[in-house]
Design an enzyme around this catalytic site. Structure first.
Site, mmCIF file in Angstrom:
data_model
loop_
_atom_site.group_PDB
_atom_site.id
_atom_site.type_symbol
_atom_site.label_atom_id
_atom_site.label_comp_id
_atom_site.label_asym_id
_atom_site.label_seq_id
_atom_site.Cartn_x
_atom_site.Cartn_y
_atom_site.Cartn_z
ATOM 1 N N TYR A 282 50.911 31.668 46.203
ATOM 2 C CA TYR A 282 51.505 32.892 45.663
ATOM 3 C C TYR A 282 52.981 32.637 45.385
ATOM 4 O O TYR A 282 53.661 31.939 46.148
ATOM 5 C CB TYR A 282 51.375 34.052 46.649
ATOM 6 C CG TYR A 282 49.959 34.512 46.889
ATOM 7 C CD1 TYR A 282 49.432 35.573 46.174
ATOM 8 C CD2 TYR A 282 49.151 33.894 47.835
ATOM 9 C CE1 TYR A 282 48.139 36.008 46.394
ATOM 10 C CE2 TYR A 282 47.851 34.322 48.066
ATOM 11 C CZ TYR A 282 47.357 35.374 47.340
ATOM 12 O OH TYR A 282 46.075 35.807 47.561
ATOM 13 N N HIS B 229 48.922 38.359 42.076
ATOM 14 C CA HIS B 229 47.790 37.522 42.448
ATOM 15 C C HIS B 229 48.235 36.062 42.560
ATOM 16 O O HIS B 229 49.294 35.672 42.061
ATOM 17 C CB HIS B 229 46.674 37.642 41.401
ATOM 18 C CG HIS B 229 46.028 38.997 41.366
ATOM 19 N ND1 HIS B 229 45.118 39.409 42.305
ATOM 20 C CD2 HIS B 229 46.184 40.041 40.509
ATOM 21 C CE1 HIS B 229 44.724 40.637 42.038
ATOM 22 N NE2 HIS B 229 45.358 41.049 40.945
ATOM 23 N N LYS C 57 43.050 31.415 37.679
ATOM 24 C CA LYS C 57 43.882 30.556 38.509
ATOM 25 C C LYS C 57 43.774 29.120 38.006
ATOM 26 O O LYS C 57 42.759 28.723 37.429
ATOM 27 C CB LYS C 57 43.474 30.630 39.981
ATOM 28 C CG LYS C 57 43.702 31.990 40.615
ATOM 29 C CD LYS C 57 43.163 32.061 41.995
ATOM 30 C CE LYS C 57 43.391 33.388 42.677
ATOM 31 N NZ LYS C 57 43.444 34.557 41.875
#
Length: 396
Positions: free
Chosen positions: A299, A307, A352
């Site tokens: 993070y 997120h 991601k």
């Protein structure tokens, strides 16, 4: 010809106000940093002020007294029970998780709200705020879909392509506009209003939740920051850094190893801690990533702000000549293509980036008898970013 009806939609409910996370999580680590006085070029006395503050007014950045935690061999974690340490570790760096919560230790707030000690809008946690916003968003989408469907039906009815029963539509419109007023005597109030008029109950709720630190988090707070004092299961004798390193390495095996001579340089704790310390030292907030099939999540500031941007997968690398004859480790070093494709697809679906972190494992004789600092210097870290190649998106 059927008259068009006016569409009325409910105004959106007011959004739940977030806490001031910038103020709650202002410190990235549970340390107290005091900057030196500013240097003024045209004022030579400012240099003397800096030298005096550096040599004679230095204050340790570690908390006094140190935060305490108890090693639990059953859960292979370090438990923190006092409120001061729990708030410091979570608010300053997002360390650990609540034993009765998903992430932030909020069991006491949820329990007090369930018992009526606090109101439904008091002391809202981040999970509750997120749940409310999702519910409000769902209700808004349902109301928008209903209004659009009604508009299309009315348009088709005006064009004569759809027959709507006029009687039923007029009855529905009348029922919507009709209002009924009930008058109650003082002794005949509804139960809901009676409950609202009653004062809130004063209940002493005992906090049964504690903060669980992973072994990597606990060792980073002890060895890397010097802010945590770890004690044994009895809770009376503190564990030194060297003993904590050996203890955590033993419990990274299942079942735990009793003999220290059997420890290997590629045990799970050492590999995980090398990567954890690497990214923590670069300013990232490192959290467990088992939810998305990776070892860690990175993070930028913390889970309450955004997120995770990256998913970390730890890959031990045995490039030293000592491991050439070790067939078992060499076979496990390489991964099949379908494993990589599956992990990369999962991380790509949740927006991601997958990072393969290769940790160069030194030979056993290179780390034998070394302390924590010298041992960690023998490891090397290489990062490889993986990106899923899609034909329609990567034509150029």
């Amino acid at each position: 010809m059927m008259s068009s009806t006016t569409l009325t939609t409910k105004p959106p409910p007011p959004r739940t106000k977030k806490p001031n996370y910038n103020l709650l999580h202002a410190n990235p680590l549970p340390l107290t940093i005091r900057p030196l006085p500013p240097l003024i070029p045209h004022n030579p006395l400012s240099l003397l002020h800096i030298l005096y503050a550096y040599f004679f007014c230095r204050v340790p950045c570690q908390p006094q007294p140190l935060y305490t935690g108890v090693f639990n061999p059953a859960t292979r974690s370090v438990n923190v029970t006092d409120t001061r340490s729990i708030q410091a570790f979570w608010n300053s760096g997002f360390f650990g998780k609540g034993s009765l919560s998903r992430s932030e230790p909020t069991w006491i707030s949820r329990r007090r709200r369930a018992l009526g000690v606090i109101g439904k809008d008091e002391a809202l946690t981040a999970e509750e705020i997120t749940e409310r916003r999702r519910r409000e968003r769902k209700e808004f989408k349902l109301e928008r879909a209903r209004a659009e469907k009604e508009k299309i039906q009315n348009q088709l009815a005006q064009e004569g392509k759809l027959d709507l029963p006029e009687a039923s539509s007029s009855q529905e419109a009348a029922s919507e506009n009709k209002s009924v007023t009930f008058t109650f005597a003082p002794s005949e109030l509804p139960e809901a209003e009676e409950k609202e008029q009653q004062p809130k109950q004063v209940v002493d709720v005992e906090d049964l939740e504690h903060l669980q630190l992973t072994l990597e988090e606990a060792f980073f707070l002890t060895f890397g920051l010097g802010a945590l004092k770890i004690t044994g299961p009895e809770g009376n004798k503190p564990i030194e850094v060297r003993d904590a390193l050996c203890l955590f390495r033993k419990y990274s095996y299942f079942p735990p190893i009793e003999n220290e001579a059997e420890l290997q340089p590629d045990d799970t704790f050492l590999l995980n801690y090398v990567v954890y310390h690497h990214f923590r030292s670069l300013g990232w907030v490192v959290r467990p990533g088992i939810k998305f099939g990776v070892d860690y999540l990175l993070y930028n500031r913390g889970p309450v702000f955004s997120h995770a941007e990256f998913g970390i997968m730890i890959m031990p690398s045995y490039s030293h000549p000592h491991w050439v004859s070790d067939i078992y480790r060499k076979e496990n070093e390489s991964k099949p293509w379908h494993w990589l494709h599956g992990v990369n697809r999962v991380t790509a679906q949740v927006k991601k980036t997958l990072i393969l972190v290769y940790v160069e494992v030194p030979p056993p004789q290179a780390i034998e008898g070394l302390g924590a600092t010298a041992m960690l210097k023998e490891y090397r870290v290489r990062e490889v970013a993986m990106k899923r190649w899609v034909v329609s998106r990567n034509r150029d």
